[in-house]
Structure formats: C-alpha cells, structure tokens
Design a protein around this motif. Sequence first.
Motif, PDB file in Angstrom:
ATOM      1  N   TRP A 267       0.817  -1.213   0.000  1.00 14.07           N
ATOM      2  CA  TRP A 267       0.000   0.000   0.000  1.00 14.07           C
ATOM      3  C   TRP A 267       0.853   1.267   0.000  1.00 14.07           C
ATOM      4  O   TRP A 267       0.335   2.367  -0.193  1.00 14.07           O
ATOM      5  N   SER A 268       2.169   1.134   0.198  1.00  9.61           N
ATOM      6  CA  SER A 268       3.070   2.290   0.170  1.00  9.61           C
ATOM      7  C   SER A 268       3.473   2.675  -1.243  1.00  9.61           C
ATOM      8  O   SER A 268       4.170   3.677  -1.444  1.00  9.61           O
ATOM      9  N   LEU A 269       3.078   1.868  -2.231  1.00  6.71           N
ATOM     10  CA  LEU A 269       3.355   2.231  -3.622  1.00  6.71           C
ATOM     11  C   LEU A 269       2.623   3.515  -4.000  1.00  6.71           C
ATOM     12  O   LEU A 269       1.563   3.835  -3.446  1.00  6.71           O
ATOM     13  N   GLY A 270       3.188   4.234  -4.962  1.00  8.90           N
ATOM     14  CA  GLY A 270       2.478   5.387  -5.489  1.00  8.90           C
ATOM     15  C   GLY A 270       1.414   4.973  -6.489  1.00  8.90           C
ATOM     16  O   GLY A 270       0.337   5.562  -6.554  1.00  8.90           O
ATOM     17  N   ALA A 271       1.727   3.939  -7.295  1.00 10.03           N
ATOM     18  CA  ALA A 271       0.787   3.503  -8.332  1.00 10.03           C
ATOM     19  C   ALA A 271       1.026   2.042  -8.668  1.00 10.03           C
ATOM     20  O   ALA A 271       2.146   1.538  -8.565  1.00 10.03           O
ATOM     21  N   ILE A 272      -0.038   1.381  -9.065  1.00  5.90           N
ATOM     22  CA  ILE A 272       0.031   0.028  -9.626  1.00  5.90           C
ATOM     23  C   ILE A 272      -0.554   0.087 -11.032  1.00  5.90           C
ATOM     24  O   ILE A 272      -1.696   0.517 -11.227  1.00  5.90           O
ATOM     25  N   ARG A 273       0.262  -0.322 -12.001  1.00 10.39           N
ATOM     26  CA  ARG A 273      -0.195  -0.388 -13.395  1.00 10.39           C
ATOM     27  C   ARG A 273      -0.348  -1.859 -13.765  1.00 10.39           C
ATOM     28  O   ARG A 273       0.636  -2.604 -13.775  1.00 10.39           O
TER      29      ARG A 273
ATOM     30  N   GLY B 217      -8.833   4.413   2.608  1.00 11.93           N
ATOM     31  CA  GLY B 217      -8.546   5.801   2.288  1.00 11.93           C
ATOM     32  C   GLY B 217      -7.146   5.968   1.719  1.00 11.93           C
ATOM     33  O   GLY B 217      -6.509   7.010   1.877  1.00 11.93           O
ATOM     34  N   SER B 218      -6.667   4.925   1.037  1.00  5.35           N
ATOM     35  CA  SER B 218      -5.315   4.928   0.498  1.00  5.35           C
ATOM     36  C   SER B 218      -5.199   5.876  -0.693  1.00  5.35           C
ATOM     37  O   SER B 218      -6.140   6.038  -1.475  1.00  5.35           O
ATOM     38  N   GLN B 219      -4.005   6.480  -0.834  1.00  9.06           N
ATOM     39  CA  GLN B 219      -3.739   7.374  -1.962  1.00  9.06           C
ATOM     40  C   GLN B 219      -3.168   6.628  -3.169  1.00  9.06           C
ATOM     41  O   GLN B 219      -2.820   7.244  -4.175  1.00  9.06           O
ATOM     42  N   LEU B 220      -3.053   5.309  -3.076  1.00 14.56           N
ATOM     43  CA  LEU B 220      -2.529   4.490  -4.166  1.00 14.56           C
ATOM     44  C   LEU B 220      -3.310   4.736  -5.450  1.00 14.56           C
ATOM     45  O   LEU B 220      -4.539   4.673  -5.459  1.00 14.56           O
ATOM     46  N   ARG B 221      -2.609   5.011  -6.539  1.00 16.11           N
ATOM     47  CA  ARG B 221      -3.240   5.195  -7.838  1.00 16.11           C
ATOM     48  C   ARG B 221      -3.294   3.852  -8.564  1.00 16.11           C
ATOM     49  O   ARG B 221      -2.317   3.099  -8.551  1.00 16.11           O
ATOM     50  N   LEU B 222      -4.409   3.575  -9.204  1.00 16.05           N
ATOM     51  CA  LEU B 222      -4.597   2.310  -9.908  1.00 16.05           C
ATOM     52  C   LEU B 222      -4.927   2.580 -11.371  1.00 16.05           C
ATOM     53  O   LEU B 222      -5.743   3.452 -11.686  1.00 16.05           O
ATOM     54  N   GLY B 223      -4.291   1.808 -12.253  1.00 14.33           N
ATOM     55  CA  GLY B 223      -4.565   1.991 -13.668  1.00 14.33           C
ATOM     56  C   GLY B 223      -4.259   0.745 -14.468  1.00 14.33           C
ATOM     57  O   GLY B 223      -3.735  -0.252 -13.951  1.00 14.33           O
ATOM     58  N   LEU B 224      -4.585   0.811 -15.749  1.00 11.15           N
ATOM     59  CA  LEU B 224      -4.415  -0.315 -16.661  1.00 11.15           C
ATOM     60  C   LEU B 224      -3.522   0.087 -17.832  1.00 11.15           C
ATOM     61  O   LEU B 224      -3.587   1.226 -18.317  1.00 11.15           O
ATOM     62  N   ASN B 225      -2.713  -0.842 -18.292  1.00 13.19           N
ATOM     63  CA  ASN B 225      -1.994  -0.712 -19.558  1.00 13.19           C
ATOM     64  C   ASN B 225      -2.634  -1.671 -20.549  1.00 13.19           C
ATOM     65  O   ASN B 225      -2.731  -2.877 -20.273  1.00 13.19           O
ATOM     66  N   TYR B 226      -3.041  -1.149 -21.693  1.00 11.66           N
ATOM     67  CA  TYR B 226      -3.730  -1.987 -22.684  1.00 11.66           C
ATOM     68  C   TYR B 226      -3.093  -1.778 -24.047  1.00 11.66           C
ATOM     69  O   TYR B 226      -2.906  -0.635 -24.496  1.00 11.66           O
ATOM     70  N   ILE B 227      -2.736  -2.872 -24.707  1.00  9.70           N
ATOM     71  CA  ILE B 227      -2.137  -2.831 -26.031  1.00  9.70           C
ATOM     72  C   ILE B 227      -3.208  -3.082 -27.091  1.00  9.70           C
ATOM     73  O   ILE B 227      -3.945  -4.077 -27.009  1.00  9.70           O
ATOM     74  N   VAL B 228      -3.304  -2.194 -28.068  1.00 11.13           N
ATOM     75  CA  VAL B 228      -4.210  -2.395 -29.194  1.00 11.13           C
ATOM     76  C   VAL B 228      -3.498  -3.248 -30.231  1.00 11.13           C
ATOM     77  O   VAL B 228      -2.590  -2.778 -30.918  1.00 11.13           O
ATOM     78  N   LEU B 229      -3.877  -4.486 -30.326  1.00 12.10           N
ATOM     79  CA  LEU B 229      -3.263  -5.378 -31.308  1.00 12.10           C
ATOM     80  C   LEU B 229      -3.835  -5.102 -32.695  1.00 12.10           C
ATOM     81  O   LEU B 229      -4.980  -4.649 -32.825  1.00 12.10           O
ATOM     82  N   PRO B 230      -3.081  -5.341 -33.741  1.00  7.93           N
ATOM     83  CA  PRO B 230      -3.589  -5.119 -35.100  1.00  7.93           C
ATOM     84  C   PRO B 230      -4.911  -5.851 -35.329  1.00  7.93           C
ATOM     85  O   PRO B 230      -5.056  -7.025 -34.989  1.00  7.93           O
ATOM     86  N   GLY B 231      -5.877  -5.103 -35.857  1.00  8.23           N
ATOM     87  CA  GLY B 231      -7.180  -5.690 -36.135  1.00  8.23           C
ATOM     88  C   GLY B 231      -8.097  -5.801 -34.927  1.00  8.23           C
ATOM     89  O   GLY B 231      -9.202  -6.335 -35.039  1.00  8.23           O
ATOM     90  N   ARG B 232      -7.673  -5.279 -33.759  1.00  6.47           N
ATOM     91  CA  ARG B 232      -8.487  -5.412 -32.543  1.00  6.47           C
ATOM     92  C   ARG B 232      -8.933  -4.067 -31.989  1.00  6.47           C
ATOM     93  O   ARG B 232      -9.266  -3.967 -30.810  1.00  6.47           O
ATOM     94  N   ALA B 233      -8.926  -3.038 -32.796  1.00  6.27           N
ATOM     95  CA  ALA B 233      -9.321  -1.714 -32.317  1.00  6.27           C
ATOM     96  C   ALA B 233     -10.763  -1.697 -31.823  1.00  6.27           C
ATOM     97  O   ALA B 233     -11.116  -0.896 -30.954  1.00  6.27           O
ATOM     98  N   ASP B 234     -11.602  -2.589 -32.357  1.00  4.10           N
ATOM     99  CA  ASP B 234     -13.000  -2.613 -31.949  1.00  4.10           C
ATOM    100  C   ASP B 234     -13.183  -3.027 -30.492  1.00  4.10           C
ATOM    101  O   ASP B 234     -14.260  -2.875 -29.925  1.00  4.10           O
ATOM    102  N   ARG B 235     -12.125  -3.522 -29.850  1.00  2.00           N
ATOM    103  CA  ARG B 235     -12.219  -3.961 -28.450  1.00  2.00           C
ATOM    104  C   ARG B 235     -12.101  -2.797 -27.469  1.00  2.00           C
ATOM    105  O   ARG B 235     -12.277  -2.990 -26.257  1.00  2.00           O
TER     106      ARG B 235
END
Length: 508
Positions: free
Chosen positions: A245-251, A290-308
């Motif tokens: 929980w001491s991390l600034g962010a989890i990606r 009440g943690s200040q940890l930021r949470l986010g996602l990394n997502y790769i757009v694969l060729p032909g998968r933009a509709d996702r």
Amino acid sequence: MNVNDAWSTVHMSTTATAVMADTAVENVAIPGSDRAATARLLAPEITRLTGDPSDTAREHAEHLISLAVLYGTHPFTPLEQARTMLGLDRAPFGRLLEVFQRIPALRTAVERGPSGKYWTNTINPLNRAGALDAATYHRTAFPYSVGLYPGPTCMFRCHFCVRVTGARYEPSSIQEGNRIFRSVIDEVPTENRTALYFSGGLEPLTNPGIGGLVAHGASRGFDMTMYTNSFALTESTLARQPDLWSLGAIRTSLYGLDNDEYQATTTKPKAFDRVKRNLRGVMRMRAERGSQLRLGLNYIVLPGRADRLRALVDFVAELNEASPDRPLDFVTVREDYSGRDDGRLSEPERDQLRRTLDEFFDYARQQAPGLRIDLGYALESLRMGSETELIRIRPQTMRPTAHPQVAVQVDLLGDVYLYREAGFPELDGAQRYIAGRVTPRTSLREVVETFIQDNKRIEPRPGDEYFLDGFDQAVTARLNQLERDIADGWGEHRGFLRAARPESDGNG
C-alpha cells in the motif's frame, strides 16, 4: 466617454487581441489550424521583440510557425534538415531559433502537436534533469531512472514476450537479490521522487519480499510505480504484504477482456476472471483504507483489434462498481505494430483506428467520467489526424554506448541492464547489454561510472533493437538528433527546444 474609459477600452481590446494571438499560436501545430491567420496574429509580437518591420516580421512569423508544426509532428528532425526545408542561410536560421525560444506560445504549440507526447512525457523531463546532455557529452551521471526487476519467475507465458520458456531465477538468489535492491534504493538521489519503479523481466509479485522493498523505497520518499499482471494481487497477498500500500501507483498490464483472449495470450486458463476479481478487491480495499494508491491499466491495441476499445471502457465501468467513490485513475493505451517493418498502419487500418479512438473517448466520458486516458506517442498523433509512424531504431542507429545516464534496470543477480527489454534470464544476446553487476562491494554508481569512463561499447547485431522498448527508442532517437546537431555546428541550439517549463511530479 472620458479619457480613462477610452484608455480602458483600448487596453481591453489590446489584451483580448494578445490572448487570441497566444491561443492561435499555441494550437497552430494541430492539424486543421489556420496557419496563415496565425502568422498575421504573431507578426506584431515579432516586431515587438526584434524591431523588424511588419513585412519582415510576417515572413519570420511564417517560418516560426513552420518550425512549430515540424517539431510538433517530427520531434527528432536535425536542425540542419529543418534549415534546408526553410531555405535559410545559417545566420538567419540561428536568429530564428533564438526568437522561437523567446515566445512561450510557440513551445506550447510544439507540445500540443501530434507528437507532443514525445516532448511532454520523455524529452522535457530528461532535458530538465540534464540526463540527455550527460549522455550526449559522455559525462558520468547517476541514472535518471532506475528499474528494479525483482521477480524470480512468472505465472504467464505470453506469446509476445521475449522470455525464454522455463527460464527463472533460482529461489536461493532472492534473499541476496533483495539485499542488493535495498542497497540500490539507498543510492538513488531523492530529488527525483519517481526515479524508482518495479517491473520485469518477470512478475514482481512473485518475489516474497517485494513488500519490504516497497516500504524501504517509500521510507526514502519515493513515489514508486509497480508494473504487474495482477494475477497474484490477491487480498491474501495484500494481507501478507501490507507494505504494498506504500506504492504510489500500480499499473496492471491487461492481456485481454475475457477468458478466451487471456488464455490465447498468456496460456493461463480463466486468468481474466482472477485478474478482474483481484482488481475489484484492491479497489474496494483502497476505498476502505482511504489509500492514496493510484490504480490503472496498460492496454495494447493489437492489429485488427481496435473494436475492443469499447469493451475496455465497459471493463473499467465494471471495476468502478466495486468502488464508485474512488474509481480507476487511468488507462494507458498503446499500439503494437511489431509485425510491420516500417512501423506504419495501412490506410484502411489508420482510418478505422482513428474513428475508433474518437468513439472510445466519447464512450469513456459517458461510462467512466473522470478517467484519465493516455494514448502515448503514436496513437495521440493518429487521433489528431496526423500520419502515425513509430520511431524505429535499427541496429545501425543504435548507440554502442547506450544511455546509462538516462536509465538502467537491475535484476535479482544485481546485473545492470542497459535496455528495458533485455532484463530476462537466459535471453540470447541480452548479456552483452549488462553494464556490470552490483554486489556488496560494488555500488550501482560505480557500475555506471566504470562503464562510461572505460568507454565501453557494444556493437549492435541484427535483432538487438528488440531489447529497446518505446522509451529506449525515443531516448536513442533524441540522443542521435543531439549528436547530429552538434556535428552540424548547432550545439548551442541542439535538439531545438532546450529549457522546458517545470511540470508537476507524479505518474499515472
């Protein structure tokens, strides 16, 4: 109307005109802007700064706008090439560069251009820190960024990953490796709070001492990000290692949006359900604490998968249901053109992806208001209607001295890797990109200084370019540009934009 009222009216009119001119200039590199009209608005400012008559100022304004558009779209253009494109002799071109630096709105225009992310995300922070100049002039300096690769193994076997199947670090290396990591954390200067991050290589959460490493970094004031697949980010893991929980962010690297996609990518059955469950649990627990940890996602757009991308928004909205008052903080969307030799999309793919990106942002505003979306280098350019082409460093444009003044990565054995995608055990050819090893008797600073002072060089071989991730590619392109400018006699103006405005710290 009395004299005071008349003066106020004139002053307000002049101020409004100046504001309108600044706004037009700041947006002039965006496709579709009226560059001729902007040049007319900018010309009076040129006259004020230089004393040039109006006709000369108008011509200079047109040249300055051309430079803003060029470097807002193609940030790694050598200055001599830009001079040739404008058809100017060296003396007037040098004067033009000096004037450019005196007009803040022109800098903003470059940063708002289709390739502005290269400037704001990478070049500007490294310029301010002096890391790029240290690498360019071959000076010793502690790395601006230090990646810690603590994972001894990984539970996934992703088809795109360069990891050697079955390769891992021996469990016996973990204890000593964690001691090495602590010593590295103690070395890193605290002026840059985001200098440290945890990644891989292999999965960080497979290290049983990862919480202690996070706590050690946090005790020195670092705002650290962990890049993880979140398969092991369970409630029991967080109970066992509360220092996470001491991390600034989890990606969280997201490898699909249902179980079938995940299994096709990672070979792990039902992995998507588990990752989704883990993320919902973390979001709920974060809100409760009440943690200040930021949470986010990394997502790769694969060729032909933009509709996702629409399904990605639905996934975020579903996660937010677990914590409606503290929703997901950010999503980074990146492109994957690895199968294309020139790094470019075909015309139909480009048009489809551009339309999809606009729909993606509209849908995200409806379903996940407040979500921060970062498209990175090329997708941002595409969305703005500009030609999309990723930087493609090849062996012949790689730098034999790399850039340890900018970034290094340290693994469980203490090996210091020069590129982010080289830090995998048993990876063919990767050992050539180890600058040295941190030990109880040899510090990270000593490893880096020895590599630089001994002028060690690694001659690139075919395929070595795959050891560079997007950040390494951008840094290499920038350093090549700086060296070209210096060789062409433009050392004072190297890299076009020099001093950058301060920006707030933080990531995610």
